[in-house]
Write a protein that holds these residues in place. Sequence first.
Motif, PDB file in Angstrom:
ATOM      1  N   ASP A  77       9.327   6.436   4.152  1.00  0.00           N
ATOM      2  CA  ASP A  77       8.525   7.290   5.049  1.00  0.00           C
ATOM      3  C   ASP A  77       7.808   8.408   4.322  1.00  0.00           C
ATOM      4  OD1 ASP A  77       9.434   5.806   7.281  1.00  0.00           O
ATOM      5  OD2 ASP A  77      11.272   7.002   7.320  1.00  0.00           O
ATOM      6  N   HIS A  78       7.700   8.312   2.985  1.00  0.00           N
ATOM      7  CA  HIS A  78       6.960   9.312   2.218  1.00  0.00           C
ATOM      8  C   HIS A  78       5.951   8.589   1.318  1.00  0.00           C
ATOM      9  CE1 HIS A  78      10.342  11.858   3.445  1.00  0.00           C
ATOM     10  NE2 HIS A  78       9.560  12.881   3.177  1.00  0.00           N
ATOM     11  N   PRO A 105       0.847  -1.203   0.000  1.00  0.00           N
ATOM     12  CA  PRO A 105       0.000   0.000   0.000  1.00  0.00           C
ATOM     13  C   PRO A 105       0.880   1.249   0.000  1.00  0.00           C
ATOM     14  CG  PRO A 105       0.060  -0.968   2.196  1.00  0.00           C
ATOM     15  CD  PRO A 105       0.869  -1.873   1.304  1.00  0.00           C
ATOM     16  N   ILE A 106       1.074   1.837  -1.159  1.00  0.00           N
ATOM     17  CA  ILE A 106       1.953   3.008  -1.228  1.00  0.00           C
ATOM     18  C   ILE A 106       1.229   4.289  -0.823  1.00  0.00           C
ATOM     19  CG2 ILE A 106       3.497   1.996  -2.936  1.00  0.00           C
ATOM     20  CD1 ILE A 106       2.055   3.592  -5.087  1.00  0.00           C
ATOM     21  N   SER A 107      -0.084   4.206  -0.608  1.00  0.00           N
ATOM     22  CA  SER A 107      -0.862   5.300  -0.034  1.00  0.00           C
ATOM     23  C   SER A 107      -2.163   4.708   0.475  1.00  0.00           C
ATOM     24  CB  SER A 107      -1.130   6.395  -1.073  1.00  0.00           C
ATOM     25  OG  SER A 107      -2.146   6.014  -1.971  1.00  0.00           O
ATOM     26  N   ASP A 108      -3.017   5.543   1.023  1.00  0.00           N
ATOM     27  CA  ASP A 108      -4.312   5.055   1.492  1.00  0.00           C
ATOM     28  C   ASP A 108      -5.213   4.633   0.341  1.00  0.00           C
ATOM     29  OD1 ASP A 108      -3.815   5.458   4.220  1.00  0.00           O
ATOM     30  OD2 ASP A 108      -4.302   7.580   4.064  1.00  0.00           O
ATOM     31  N   LEU A 109      -4.885   5.053  -0.878  1.00  0.00           N
ATOM     32  CA  LEU A 109      -5.765   4.811  -2.017  1.00  0.00           C
ATOM     33  C   LEU A 109      -5.183   3.886  -3.071  1.00  0.00           C
ATOM     34  CD1 LEU A 109      -6.992   8.488  -2.545  1.00  0.00           C
ATOM     35  CD2 LEU A 109      -8.273   6.624  -1.487  1.00  0.00           C
ATOM     36  N   GLY A 163       3.286  17.441 -10.372  1.00  0.00           N
ATOM     37  CA  GLY A 163       4.276  18.170  -9.587  1.00  0.00           C
ATOM     38  C   GLY A 163       4.505  17.547  -8.227  1.00  0.00           C
ATOM     39  N   ASP A 164       4.157  16.266  -8.090  1.00  0.00           N
ATOM     40  CA  ASP A 164       4.357  15.544  -6.827  1.00  0.00           C
ATOM     41  C   ASP A 164       5.268  14.344  -7.093  1.00  0.00           C
ATOM     42  OD1 ASP A 164       2.538  17.201  -5.452  1.00  0.00           O
ATOM     43  OD2 ASP A 164       0.837  15.991  -6.110  1.00  0.00           O
ATOM     44  N   PRO A 165       6.585  14.543  -7.206  1.00  0.00           N
ATOM     45  CA  PRO A 165       7.489  13.428  -7.541  1.00  0.00           C
ATOM     46  C   PRO A 165       7.696  12.500  -6.346  1.00  0.00           C
ATOM     47  CG  PRO A 165       8.741  15.437  -7.155  1.00  0.00           C
ATOM     48  CD  PRO A 165       7.296  15.825  -7.066  1.00  0.00           C
ATOM     49  N   LEU A 166       6.618  11.848  -5.960  1.00  0.00           N
ATOM     50  CA  LEU A 166       6.637  10.991  -4.772  1.00  0.00           C
ATOM     51  C   LEU A 166       6.802   9.523  -5.115  1.00  0.00           C
ATOM     52  CD1 LEU A 166       3.671  12.708  -2.901  1.00  0.00           C
ATOM     53  CD2 LEU A 166       6.120  13.064  -2.523  1.00  0.00           C
ATOM     54  N   ILE A 167       6.854   9.204  -6.398  1.00  0.00           N
ATOM     55  CA  ILE A 167       7.034   7.822  -6.849  1.00  0.00           C
ATOM     56  C   ILE A 167       8.102   7.853  -7.928  1.00  0.00           C
ATOM     57  CG2 ILE A 167       5.128   8.008  -8.504  1.00  0.00           C
ATOM     58  CD1 ILE A 167       4.543   5.048  -7.969  1.00  0.00           C
TER      59      ILE A 167
END
Length: 886
Positions: A192-193, A145-149, A172-176
């Motif tokens: 942790d992100h 689960p890389i996020s809640d969704l 603009g969210d380079p989180l992956i």
Amino acid sequence: MPDTSRPKTVTIIVDGKELEAEPGELVIAAAERHGIYIPHFCYHARMSPVGMCRMCLVDIDTGRGPMLGVSCMVSVSEGMQVTTDSPTVKKAQDGVLEFLLVNHPLDCPVCDKGGECPLQDQTVAYGPGESRFVEEKRHYEKPIPISDLVYLDRERCILCDRCTRFASEVAGDPLISFTERGNQTQVLTFPDHPFASYFSGNTVQICPVGALTAAPYRFRARPWDLEQRESTCTTCSVGCRVTVQTSRDRVLRYQGVDLDPVNWGWLCDKGRFDFEAIHSDDRLGAPLVRSEADELVEASWSEALDRAAAAIATAVERGGPSSVAVLGGARLTNEDAYAWAKLAKGVIGTDNVDCQLGDGLPAEALLGLPAATIDDACGADAVVLLGPDLKEELPVLFLRLRQAADIRRVALLELAPTATGITPSTAASLRYRPGEAAMAVRALLGDAPGSAAGLSPDDLSAGRAVLERARDGRLVVVLGRASLAESPEPLVDAAAALLAAFPQARFLTTVRRGNVRGALDLGLAPGLLPGRVTLESGGEWFREAWGSVPAARGLDAAGVLGAAAQGRIGCLVLLGADPLNDFPDRSLAERGLAGAATVVAVDLFLTESSRRADVVLAAAGYAEKAGSTTNLEGRISTLGQAITPPGTARADWMLAAELSHRLGADLGIESVGAAWDEIGRVSPAHRGLSWAVLQSPAASDGMLVPLPSAPVAVGAAGEGVDAGPEAVGGPEPEAPEGLEGVEVADVPEADQPEPEAPPAAALPEVLSFSAPPAGGQVPPPDSYSLRLVAGRTLYDRGTSLRHSPSLAALARPTVLRLNPYDHERIGVSGGRLRVSSSRGSVVVAAVADAAVPRGAAVLAFGQPDVAAAELIDVAAPVTDVRVETL
């Protein structure tokens, strides 16, 4: 002089066919535009090409002989010959697919993507049919689960770079991102992100395999089990096009549709996943009435409607039509809004109607300013952002403007009381003191000193440089409420100043609620009638069409609640409105609901406000009724009914018609199509636009109103029916391009009313903006107070979000954001603060944030844990607060 050195089109030959392509266009895009499909995985028309999957290899001959080329990386050139099905190409496709399947698991029977998987489809169409690799496949822990969704199954990933490009380039969210190298390369989030992006659901939709799946849909259905109906998202006012996918009369998924003028296929996560609220156990399926024990109990429709009609009739008898008030309507379809406007203004006779709950702009400014489209803003020479945090309130508009700034190099000038999500993409971002937007604009235009609004000489220089780019070009102003803790008058003054300095400027007004623009267009505002006309200019026209109209301008939401608090409202009708949660002044909302003699609520849920009603009418919601909606541009698009409403809930227009009948009148509306066709006959802004036209393929991108020239109305049998221009002395209208010869298609016979003659009175003109008198001065801040900025966030305590389990937990804890200087001056040491105003006080944690200017205190509005509305006085131009440590 125009540049004539570059050809307008380029001729290429694809599989023996001559095609016209745009200069610089990619081979794959040119071929696809002409109906020739080249298989691919990594290519996406809305993102930059990377050429990673190599599936789109084709033979390309530019005059030096054919050679394999990556069609998503090669631009067309004059005379280029492309072959997509040669033996060499087929062998290359075999090889690419064989290597992709070396480690790809064969879990199609349990994979959510099975049945709609491009890898599956292309393996069948272009693959070798048998693999030479028999070694053990790669295995990873699954799913992560890389996020809640969003869940990630790493072993399915084919490293196409779609999700990572979207996160970085578009959102603009380079989180992956990619991690490891070679055979161990994976897509992962950073430690942790989590993938906590507002747009993460888009990566699930564009993933060409089942590597990314959505938690709310996972294992719920198969594609062949789903029925789908195209519709328009109404979570906010952007109006993203979607398909509503259902199975067994339940909504299971929304998918974005690539509507070129609006959303480009993107959806925000709130709009994508709030479908869960549709089937909430808390949905109302029957009407409720208040019993003698002071409890809401289920009742028959006959009893509930009789009591609601009796309450309205009693209020009119005792206090006249003005003792009835209607709040809300932005949740409704256009047809619902028109029916309620006709009931309120044409039958009851009250003008105390407001679809905005004190959090929008004056209707005359919103409808009267020269209008811009989203495409206008994205193609302008300069854009002035004078509104809310678009990433929080109108996320897909944020994506479009961010792309315009970062890719197209459109210059954005932001004027805001605090930094926003789009600030990194702006050419200049200026901070004005809360309540002083008009002063900041006048300073930029040289009509006031910059120090008056807290702007430095460097700020003014940077802002003027952006404005100068549009001096003789295209300027678009994105206008809206940045803070609910201040009056909208400074924004209207600022708009007037910009329009005076730049007469060519166009305005994109950023109202937040789903169909607030349509509700305003159709008369759910004080002083207005359907079609963007005022009571004064359109009274005679609508008196002939309806029989009567209100005698004088009524009250807006604040005025209605104030009058109710004083006991002057005998019946208050709430159309999907929850003033206790949504109106900026909680104290006034409390007193207003308590002071109204009778409250009638029309809603999908029992909200905090509707729980206090005397009658609650259960309404049909999104995906449960057909109709149309109008987005913030004024673009009308259709809504599809995909499921049946719960219990006996009814569409809002039906409830208006039933109440009208019980009040001794007939709205003359018997179906959605009949409602719209009447709008097309009597509404000046919608003149000649029929229900059949709205449903036709020519209106697939929606219809902007007012129409440049009215199309022919369509009558009962589909013949062209004169829309009546001669009755008002006008010329015969011509159909807009693409609408010539539109025929009735897929319109039930009941939705095709017999044409009626329009009123004989002169057709009133739609209103235009006129600068209001200069607003009053904002009092200067004192040394002991901070000026409150209260803006909305995407995840709040809104009704749909609270009833969507996957979204309900995403609202962040509320904090008071202060400039580090004020944070230190007050002596905050990590504890909680008491924030007080003339209205009330709240207790909240505080953090230091350099994005907040000195003297300001930023608090999110509409949150589940801290109610900013406890502090706001809507009668004051600004809200000053004092902060003390506990």
